[in-house]
Design an enzyme around this catalytic site. Structure first.
Site, PDB file in Angstrom:
ATOM      1  N   ASP A  80      58.238  38.027   9.193  1.00  0.00           N
ATOM      2  CA  ASP A  80      59.438  37.704   9.965  1.00  0.00           C
ATOM      3  C   ASP A  80      60.055  36.390   9.505  1.00  0.00           C
ATOM      4  O   ASP A  80      59.405  35.558   8.871  1.00  0.00           O
ATOM      5  CB  ASP A  80      59.129  37.641  11.458  1.00  0.00           C
ATOM      6  N   GLU A 174      55.279  35.850  13.418  1.00  0.00           N
ATOM      7  CA  GLU A 174      54.664  34.529  13.377  1.00  0.00           C
ATOM      8  C   GLU A 174      55.599  33.465  13.919  1.00  0.00           C
ATOM      9  O   GLU A 174      55.171  32.519  14.584  1.00  0.00           O
ATOM     10  CB  GLU A 174      54.267  34.197  11.929  1.00  0.00           C
ATOM     11  N   GLU A 175      56.887  33.605  13.632  1.00  0.00           N
ATOM     12  CA  GLU A 175      57.847  32.575  14.009  1.00  0.00           C
ATOM     13  C   GLU A 175      58.041  32.452  15.521  1.00  0.00           C
ATOM     14  O   GLU A 175      58.552  31.443  15.998  1.00  0.00           O
ATOM     15  CB  GLU A 175      59.204  32.845  13.339  1.00  0.00           C
TER      16      GLU A 175
END
Length: 411
Positions: A80, A174-175
Site C-alpha cells: 500500500d 502498513e501505512e
C-alpha cells in the site's frame, strides 16, 4: 538494473493507497490487484509455496541451494501507499545523470529543490525517479518489493551464490497500521526477517517509536448566536484551550533524533463538538507512558475548570519499540552490517522516527530490522528515489543471503 526499474514502474502504475475508513483487508481493491500481478511474477520466477490469501497477504519461498542447515531468513515489503497524497495515475519522471539544481515536477509548477531537500546535493551523477508533482511516487514501499524480487531473481540466475531458504512476504495496509494484523508468522517460515522499507542508502534500523493515539472529544452546547448569552458552550473554544496547554516544543517540526513528540494530526470542529486526533511518540517506554499521562492530565484539568461542556479522551496503543525484541539477537544486525560493507555501503544505524511492519512482527516472534530502499521524502508529492540506491539495495539483499549462509555454517 533495467529489470529493477521496469518492475518498479509497473508497480507504481497500480493505485494501492490504503483507506483508514475501510474495515476491509486489504482496505482498497488496488492492493489486491497489485498482489495478483506480483503473484504471477513470483510463479514465473519459479518460486515455491507461492500463496496469496483472501486478505491480500502474499508470500513465497526460494529453496536453499546448500547441503547444510542454516536458518531461513525473510525479506518483507508492503504494497500500500500512504493516504497523505494521491497514488492514482502516478506519472514518474526519470532524471538521468542529475547534476544539481532544481528539478521541475512535470507541469505542476512544483519543483524538487536542493534548497528545500539538501539530500539532492549528495546525488550528483545518479539517476533519479521523481513524481510529476501531482501524486506521491510509491517508492514507499514498491521500491522494496521491486528490490526483493530482483534480488531473488539474481540468486536464481547465479546458483554459485550460496544461500539458505529465503522467505519473502508482501503485506497490505502498513501505512494505516494494520500490515501485521493477519500476518502468519508460523507459515512464513523465517527465523528472522528484514523489512526493505527504509530511506537513503546505508540506513539500518532496529529501533522505532513507541506509538499511541489519543482521540480527544470536546463537547459544547449549540444555541442560536442571537440568544446565546449564558447558554452557548463553544466546543472549539474548549479545544483551543486544550491545544494551548500542549507543549509547543514537543511537536514533529521541533524535534529530531531520539526526541519524542505530540502531534495534532487533524480536527473536526463545530460549535457542539470538536474532535482532535493526536499521535504520541517516544523511543523510551517510560517517557511514552509519561506522555500518555500528561495528555490525560490536560483533559482532567480542563474538566475541573469547566462549569459546562466537557473533554473526553481515549488513548490506544499502536505499536512498541522493536529494540527490545531485536537486541537479544545481535547477529541479525551484524550480518546486515557485513553485507553492506561488502557492497561498499557504510551502515548508518539510526532510529526510525515512525514505525514499520517489522516493529509489530518483532513482537509476534519474528525479529525484523529495517533496511534502506534508496528513497526520499516519502508520503508526499516530492517523493523520489535514486536508481543507484535501488541497485545497492538489491546488492545488499543478495549479499545478506550469502553472508547468512556463510556465517551460520561457521557457527
Amino acid at each position: 538494473m533495467n529489470n529493477l526499474v521496469q518492475r518498479f514502474l509497473n508497480y507504481v502504475s497500480v493505485d494501492t493507497q490504503s483507506d483508514e475508513s475501510s474495515t476491509n483487508c486489504p482496505s482498497s481493491g488496488g492492493q489486491f490487484k497489485l498482489a495478483e500481478l506480483i503473484k504471477e511474477e513470483l510463479i514465473a520466477l519459479g518460486l515455491s509455496d507461492v500463496r496469496l490469501d483472501k486478505h491480500g497477504y502474499l508470500s513465497a519461498k526460494l529453496p536453499t541451494n546448500i547441503d547444510y542447515n542454516v536458518p531461513a531468513i525473510g525479506f518483507i515489503a508492503h504494497m500500500d501507499t500512504a493516504p497523505d497524497a494521491s497514488g492514482k495515475d502516478v506519472q514518474p519522471q526519470i532524471v538521468e545523470n542529475y547534476q544539481g539544481g532544481d528539478i521541475p515536477l512535470g507541469s505542476s509548477g512544483e519543483v524538487l529543490s536542493p534548497k528545500q531537500f539538501p539530500d539532492l546535493d549528495g546525488l550528483h551523477g545518479q539517476t533519479l525517479i521523481t513524481t510529476d508533482g501531482t501524486t506521491l511516487l510509491g517508492a514507499d514501499n514498491k521500491a522494496g518489493i521491486a528490490e526483493i524480487i530482483t534480488a531473488v531473481a539474481t540468486l536464481i540466475a547465479n546458483p554459485d551464490i550460496k544461500h539458505g531458504e529465503i522467505c519473502i512476504g508482501f503485506t497490505p495496509d502498513e501505512e494505516i497500521g494494520r500490515g501485521a494484523d493477519l500476518f502468519d508468522v508460523k507459515n512464513f517460515g523465517a527465523q528472522w526477517a528484514y523489512t526493505i522499507d527504509g530511506g537513503p542508502v546505508g540506513e539500518l534500523e532496529y529501533e522505532n517509536f513507541n506509538a499511541s493515539n489519543a482521540a480527544v472529544t470536546c463537547s459544547g452546547v449549540n444555541v442560536h448566536p442571537g440568544t446565546a448569552k449564558g447558554k452557548m458552550i463553544n466546543s472549539m473554544t474548549i479545544a483551543a484551550q486544550f491545544i494551548a496547554k500542549m507543549p509547543t516544543q514537543e511537536t514533529p517540526e521541533a524535534t529530531e533524533g531520539y526526541q519524542g513528540f505530540f502531534h495534532l494530526t487533524n480536527m473536526d470542529a463545530s460549535v457542539a463538538e470538536t474532535k482532535l486526533n493526536y499521535i504520541i511518540r517516544d523511543f523510551d517506554a517510560e517517557q511514552q507512558l509519561s506522555r500518555v499521562k500528561f495528555i490525560k492530565r490536560v483533559a482532567e484539568e480542563l474538566n475541573q475548570n469547566l462549569t459546562q461542556g466537557s473533554v473526553k479522551i481515549e488513548v490506544t496503543e499502536n505499536y512498541r519499540n522493536m529494540r527490545e525484541q531485536v537486541e537479544p539477537f545481535p547477529h541479525i544486525i551484524d550480518y546486515a552490517q557485513q553485507a553492506m560493507l561488502a557492497c561498499n555501503v557504510k551502515p548508518n544505524i539510526k532510529p526510525i522516527r515512525g514505525g514499520t511492519d517489522g516493529a509489530r512482527l518483532s513482537f509476534m516472534g519474528l525479529p525484523c530490522p529495517n533496511i534502506f530502499t534508496g528513497g526520499y521524502n516519502f508520503h508526499g508529492i516530492h517523493e523520489f528515489i535514486s536508481v543507484d540506491g535501488m541497485h545497492k539495495a538489491v546488492e545488499v539483499i543478495v549479499k545478506l543471503a550469502e553472508v547468512t549462509a556463510e556465517s551460520e555454517k561457521k557457527a
